[in-house]
Design an enzyme around this catalytic site. Structure first.
Site, PDB file in Angstrom:
ATOM      1  N   GLU A 241       0.346  -1.085   0.244  1.00  0.00           N
ATOM      2  CA  GLU A 241       0.116  -0.331   0.120  1.00  0.00           C
ATOM      3  C   GLU A 241       0.598   1.468   0.098  1.00  0.00           C
ATOM      4  OE1 GLU A 241      -1.613   2.117   3.662  1.00  0.00           O
ATOM      5  OE2 GLU A 241      -1.624   0.032   4.513  1.00  0.00           O
TER       6      GLU A 241
ATOM      7  N   LYS B  99      -3.509  -2.159  15.632  1.00  0.00           N
ATOM      8  CA  LYS B  99      -3.098  -0.799  16.929  1.00  0.00           C
ATOM      9  C   LYS B  99      -4.378  -1.018  17.822  1.00  0.00           C
ATOM     10  CE  LYS B  99      -0.042   2.123  14.780  1.00  0.00           C
ATOM     11  NZ  LYS B  99       0.198   1.954  13.536  1.00  0.00           N
TER      12      LYS B  99
HETATM   13  N1  PSU Z   1      -2.820   1.878  10.995  1.00  0.00           N
HETATM   14  C1  PSU Z   1      -1.465   1.627  11.374  1.00  0.00           C
HETATM   15  N2  PSU Z   1      -0.903   2.229   9.919  1.00  0.00           N
HETATM   16  C2  PSU Z   1      -1.116   2.554   8.475  1.00  0.00           C
HETATM   17  C3  PSU Z   1      -2.960   2.690   8.631  1.00  0.00           C
HETATM   18  C4  PSU Z   1      -3.695   1.926   9.867  1.00  0.00           C
HETATM   19  O1  PSU Z   1      -0.723   0.635  11.696  1.00  0.00           O
HETATM   20  O2  PSU Z   1      -0.593   3.100   7.686  1.00  0.00           O
HETATM   21  C5  PSU Z   1      -3.554   3.758   7.589  1.00  0.00           C
HETATM   22  C6  PSU Z   1      -3.661   1.934   5.993  1.00  0.00           C
HETATM   23  O3  PSU Z   1      -3.665   2.741   4.784  1.00  0.00           O
HETATM   24  C7  PSU Z   1      -4.828   1.119   6.805  1.00  0.00           C
HETATM   25  C8  PSU Z   1      -5.512   3.153   6.655  1.00  0.00           C
HETATM   26  O4  PSU Z   1      -5.678   1.232   5.723  1.00  0.00           O
HETATM   27  O5  PSU Z   1      -4.498   4.152   8.042  1.00  0.00           O
HETATM   28  C9  PSU Z   1      -7.339   2.813   7.773  1.00  0.00           C
HETATM   29  O6  PSU Z   1      -7.300   4.364   8.112  1.00  0.00           O
HETATM   30  P1  PSU Z   1      -8.745   4.693   8.434  1.00  0.00           P
HETATM   31  O7  PSU Z   1      -9.019   4.569  10.047  1.00  0.00           O
HETATM   32  O8  PSU Z   1      -9.072   5.849   8.135  1.00  0.00           O
HETATM   33  O9  PSU Z   1     -10.133   3.747   7.172  1.00  0.00           O
END
Ligand code: PSU
Ligand code: MN
Length: 303
Positions: free
Chosen positions: A25, A160
């Protein structure tokens, strides 16, 4: 092939030969880590996958094109631009593509583009999930819905504890997403190997990961599979220390009224600042660890 999709030549020839390819990603590059460590890590992850005998395909939206496989310059561009690049989830793709804009792909959009390209295995750090307090904010990551509908295996280090891990597992259960612990019965919590929550199944080999995913696809069951791979012991963090940093970051986000797509990037950046960069070192190591497992699994699926 989809008219909006560009597959890099190296990725295309690997796919045509039925060879192993691993998707990566780009939100982790632009929004998940600071420059220049983000670019260094992205390139190191690609190299790790090559060394393990598979072809990396870093995914992003560049100039309105869906890209499976980026050049070094494109990775550098996303890393340097950082949070100035749009964080692109499923709902963002139509407008970004129509405008010819750039977007850093989350787990959601990386899965979408990987599936369009025919890539089955995707390595990352952490996924989004049900946020703490979601019973009032309704903040649930689109990543969970994507896992429910798009046929890609996502290899991560768990999630996390900025998330409510228990509710995240409940949601995945409802949506029929298998949650696998690699070599563990317990869901890893990204920086730490333990969370107190059980996964659905423990699997100990890439062969068995591939077999389970193949069975899922051949049965015609919709959606992906979530593989949670614990951070190597030597890089794991002290749970009290990391949880205190997470609690502080969440309190600051609430105070500042951070919401919507800003929440996760804000929390990731604050946790890194509060822990003085130690969390970044762990983050990099767990991504490399996931890349190795993804390459091995992609080889089993190809072979
Ligand atoms: N959690 C992490 N590292 C990240 C992300 C999430 O520990 O880099 C990033 C990933 O790209 C994940 C996105 O798909 O954040 C999720 O964002 P949201 O919670 O806004 O859906
Ligand atoms: Mn959200």
């Amino acid at each position: 092939m989809n008219k909006y999709l560009d597959i890099a030549p190296e990725v295309l020839s690997a796919l045509a030969a039925g060879g192993p390819v691993v998707a990566l990603e780009s939100t982790i590059i632009s929004h998940g880590m600071p420059y220049p460590q983000n670019v260094e890590t992205a390139l190191k992850v690609e190299q790790t996958i090559r060394d393990a005998g598979a072809v990396p395909a870093t995914i992003a939206v560049i100039g309105g094109r869906l890209k499976a496989g980026l050049s070094r310059d494109e990775i550098e561009h996303l890393g340097k631009s950082g949070r100035a690049v749009a964080k692109a989830s499923r709902r963002d793709l139509p407008v970004l593509v129509a405008r010819g804009a750039d977007g850093a792909t989350t787990v959601t959009t990386t899965m979408i583009i990987a599936a369009m390209a025919g890539i089955k295995v995707f390595a990352t750090g952490g996924i989004g999930g049900v946020h703490r307090g979601a019973e009032t904010t309704m903040d649930i990551s689109a990543d969970l819905e994507e896992l429910a509908q798009t046929p890609v295996m996502v290899i991560c280090a768990g999630a996390k504890s900025i998330l409510d891990l228990g509710l995240t597992l409940e949601y995945l259960e409802t949506k029929g997403v298998p949650v696998i612990g690699y070599g563990t019965e317990e869901l890893p919590a990204f920086y730490t190997r333990r969370s107190g929550f059980r996964v659905d199944y423990r699997i100990d080999t890439p062969e068995e990961l591939a077999a389970a995913f193949r069975a899922k696809m051949e049965m015609g069951l919709r959606g992906g599979m979530l593989v949670t791979n614990p951070i190597p012991e030597e890089y794991s963090m002290d749970p009290d220390r990391i949880n205190a940093a997470i609690d502080q970051a969440i309190a600051e986000a609430a105070e500042k009224g951070i919401h919507g797509k800003e929440t996760t990037p804000f929390l990731l950046a604050r946790i890194k600042d509060i822990t003085g960069g130690d969390s970044l070192a762990s983050n990099i190591q767990l991504v490399l660890n996931n890349a190795r497992l993804a390459a091995a699994t992609a080889r089993c699926l190809a072979g």
